[in-house]
Design an enzyme around this catalytic site. Structure first.
Site, short mmCIF file in Angstrom:
data_model
loop_
_atom_site.label_atom_id
_atom_site.label_comp_id
_atom_site.label_asym_id
_atom_site.label_seq_id
_atom_site.Cartn_x
_atom_site.Cartn_y
_atom_site.Cartn_z
N HIS B 231 0.83 -1.21 0.08
CA HIS B 231 -0.26 -0.01 -0.06
C HIS B 231 0.64 1.63 -0.21
O HIS B 231 1.69 1.53 0.95
CB HIS B 231 -0.60 -0.25 1.44
N ALA B 232 0.73 2.14 -0.96
CA ALA B 232 1.61 3.15 -1.57
C ALA B 232 1.71 4.26 -0.09
O ALA B 232 2.22 5.20 -0.19
CB ALA B 232 1.03 3.70 -2.68
#
Lengths: 381, 381
Positions: B231-232
């Site tokens: 997840h960025a």
């Protein structure tokens, strides 16, 4: 008039799955009241992405919980519980995502609530269903993606498991939850009795994979074969489906007549005669296309390929997308009003009804912000 | 009793987005009639994924179109059109996903259908809405992922990585189902119809609502971690890590606490919460090296006991052997009219404790023409 106007939803649920469902119901016209513990409110207020907080709550909480109200109640306090039960009498829907057993202890499980309100639609979100050895495992998105096989569908064969980079299980479960709750209302209008709705993140993320799981169940059990070429778009689709590096960025090519695409790009792909060879030799075909695509800019490619009816697109970042007229024309941005007078920009409901875009200026509530108002309106004290 | 059991849905859509919505309605009890052109029918019948053919047609078609009937009509033939009009007059729900302009040319747009069926709930899906410079582009999943920034969220930092399912199609279908159900709720009380519209573009943006809101707030593009990205926007340890014999997923957690539990002293150097995001890459590198030194089960035993959010990573074969999966009963067997049986998944929604299974497989093209003409068409409401 919005379709769900007049309906009252009490959202005991926290985090993402059920609250995204509550948001959709709110945008479609329902009155959604979060029941939160006093002062601190729900745990989701403290979960942030990139450590961003606004007005005491995470930006994420604001995004998911705009257009709702908040009623503060300590469910272990008998007086608070009494008031909540009085509120439940007036509700159409209640939702929660507590682990199995918690609502039973509080006295707000389905059987108990049915007695308080014989027409209640009672919705429960769990991680893994309420039975079996996984029922008490933490229902967290990444964990469910990992258990469900979803992580073997993206990126390349040698990348190991690669999850979807958004809380996909949460959001698809929330989407299914909305459908279940609405179907339950339709059922209730016929039977005039309470209805129980149950969804789980795991069942929902399996449903998301229904096409590929059906293929798996009928092809002799072959696990997904991702391409070795980075940018390949789907483990089950043949060349050219994927993203290619261009001179100045990236170009997406979707499915189509491979020979026509090859010609348009400048590669002779006629040796791959039979359509099933486009999957068998996917990697080498993609590499042949990649070698050519690298030489021109994305927009040059899109201009020439689109003119020939080939399905392609530039790969854009938010910086490009959110300024593009194609995006702006949809009026997807909306602003909510924060208590201090400021505004927060976010996105609107994606469903349009009778040609109308559904906007709301109401920001997420502070914990218990409408407690007094609700006490008065529903004569709870 | 299924909630939609007296609802008739006439579905003119094809591929995935529209038909996945009508499948949701079918599983909730509606009678769904696919309207297909003679000869080829829904293009999806021949869209093969990885060359998997079942009973002469694609596995994907079978997954999406079970539990429905098929009515083959030539929309350019006057007699056939009259038959379709009789059906549309009696439909509770009509839906399509033709490109903007097409349904008007054919004469089956909302205004025309409403004129003969005032309380119809009419749903339409487009690629990019009905306004703006993108509106005539092909509404294809990979192109929508690429144009809306979705490809910058999955996989490790570097090139764009598509999500390996037609997720935008499915989200649009789910959103259409939500809108249709909301309007059916209202219709069950007030007998009014509605127009429900969604687009892949609006749905793709809604899916990214947190990321877009974050971008509007701080103007920074998502940055995936160099390795073990899940997840960025989340810090270490959020990611999937290779172990001695497989993979382990770690969700949110305290780095120093992990250091203690895993006996990884280096992690104890990261005592401040903000370091988990700011120094994410170096923390993940340390974790990755350490987790390789023992088996998945070894780590799970330690971490689950301490209530750390973690899970093993499973492919479908391993998943389906697990009791946690078996108790869900997600797999069902369906049968086509010619006796061909296949296994697939069931609806993810349970109502009043009932799991909505159906033994009805997908229809052959036009196999229900005679029955529909006999049963429905002579009987006006």
């Amino acid at each position: 008039m919005r379709p769900l106007e007049g309906l009252l939803v009490l959202e005991f649920a926290q985090f993402m799955a059920a609250p995204t469902a509550g948001l959709r119901l709110a945008d479609l016209g329902a009155r959604v009241i979060k029941i939160e513990r006093p002062v601190k409110g729900e745990a989701g207020r403290q979960i942030a992405i990139r450590n961003l907080f606004v007005d005491g709550g995470s930006l994420v909480f604001h995004t998911i919980n705009r257009n709702k109200e908040s009623y503060a109640a300590d469910l272990k306090d008998p007086d608070d519980l009494k008031r909540v039960k009085k509120l439940i009498e007036k509700a159409d829907i209640i939702t929660h995502n507590f682990r199995p057993g918690v609502m039973e202890k509080i006295g707000l499980d389905y059987e108990s609530v049915k007695v308080i309100n014989p027409r209640i639609v009672y919705g429960v979100v769990t991680g893994y269903g309420s039975k079996g050895p996984w029922a008490l495992r933490p229902g967290q998105d990444l964990l469910i993606q990992s258990l469900s096989g979803l992580a073997y569908l993206s990126d390349t064969a040698d990348a190991g498991p690669v999850p979807f980079g958004l809380a996909t299980a949460d959001m698809i479960c929330g989407a299914h939850f909305v459908q279940g709750l609405l179907a339950a209302l339709i059922k209730r209008n016929k039977t005039n009795t309470s209805v129980l709705v149950e969804v789980s993140l795991l069942e929902s993320v399996l449903d998301l994979q229904f096409e590929v799981l059906t293929t798996y169940l009928n092809d002799g059990g072959q696990l997904p074969q991702r391409s070795k070429v980075r940018g390949s778009g789907h483990a089950y689709l043949s060349a050219p489906y994927g993203i290619y590096k261009s001179l100045n960025g990236y170009l997406a090519l979707a499915m189509g007549n491979l020979h026509q695409i090859g010609e348009a790009v400048g590669v002779d792909l006629s040796t791959y005669e039979a359509q099933n060879s486009w999957f068998e030799f996917r990697d080498e075909i993609m590499n042949l296309l990649a070698d050519r695509i690298a030489h021109k800019t994305s927009s040059e490619w899109v201009s020439s390929l689109e003119a020939q009816g080939i399905w392609c697109a530039e790969v854009l970042t938010y910086e490009q997308t959110l300024q593009h007229e194609g995006y702006l024309a949809q009026g997807l941005k909306q602003e909510v009003n924060l208590p201090d007078g400021g505004k927060l920009s976010t996105t609107r409901c994606p469903v349009r009804i009778n040609g109308e875009r559904l906007y709301s200026e109401v920001a997420a509530p502070r914990p218990g912000q409408q407690t007094e108002l609700i006490d008065q309106q529903f004569e709870l004290r | 009793m299924r909630p939609l059991e007296d609802i008739l849905v006439v579905d003119l859509s094809q591929f995935l987005s529209g038909p996945s919505a009508s499948l949701k309605l079918a599983d909730l009890g509606a009678r769904v009639i696919k309207v297909e052109k003679p000869g080829t029918g829904d293009i999806c019948r021949q869209l093969y994924t990885s060359n998997v053919i079942m009973n002469g047609e694609s596995s994907v078609f079978h997954a999406i179109n079970r539990n429905k009937e098929s009515f083959a009509v030539d929309l350019k033939n006057d007699y056939d059109k009259q038959q379709l009009w009789e059906l549309l007059k009696q439909a509770d729900v009509v839906m399509h996903n033709f490109r903007p302009g097409v349904i008007q040319r054919l004469g089956f747009d909302y205004a025309s259908v409403k004129a003969v069926n005032p309380s119809v709930v009419y749903g339409e899906i487009s690629g990019y809405g009905d306004t703006g410079p993108w509106k005539d582009k092909p509404g294809q999943d990979l192109l929508l992922q690429s144009l809306t920034g979705l490809t910058w969220l999955s996989g490790n930092a570097g090139a764009p990585v598509p999500m390996g399912l037609s997720i935008v199609d499915m989200l649009a279908g789910n959103h259409l189902a939500q809108g249709i159900l909301a309007c059916l709720v209202r219709r069950s009380v007030s007998n009014e119809g509605a127009l429900v519209q969604v687009s892949m573009l609006e749905s793709a943006i809604d899916f990214q609502f947190e990321a877009v809101t974050t971008y509007y707030y701080d103007g920074k593009l998502p940055e995936r971690s160099e390795k073990n990205n899940a997840h960025a926007y989340l810090g270490a340890p959020y990611g999937i890590y290779q172990t001695g014999d497989g993979y382990l997923a770690l969700a949110m957690g305290s780095i120093p606490q992990l250091g203690t539990l895993l006996a990884c002293d280096e992690l104890l150097n990261y005592q401040e919460v903000r370091q988990a995001f700011e120094l994410r890459d170096e923390i993940k590198t340390i974790l990755a090296a350490h987790l390789k030194t023992n088996t998945t089960q070894h780590w799970l035993d330690i971490l689950l006991k301490a209530d750390i959010w973690c899970a093993e990573v499973l492919s479908w074969d391993k998943l389906m052997a697990e009791e946690g999966f078996k108790v869900l009963d997600m797999i069902q067997e369906v049968e086509m009219s010619d006796g061909y049986k296949y296994r697939t998944t069931r609806s993810p929604i349970s109502i009043d404790g009932e799991r909505f299974t159906s033994t009805k497989g997908s229809p052959k093209l036009g196999e229900d023409n005679a029955r529909i003409i006999e049963q429905i068409i002579p009987h006006g409401k």
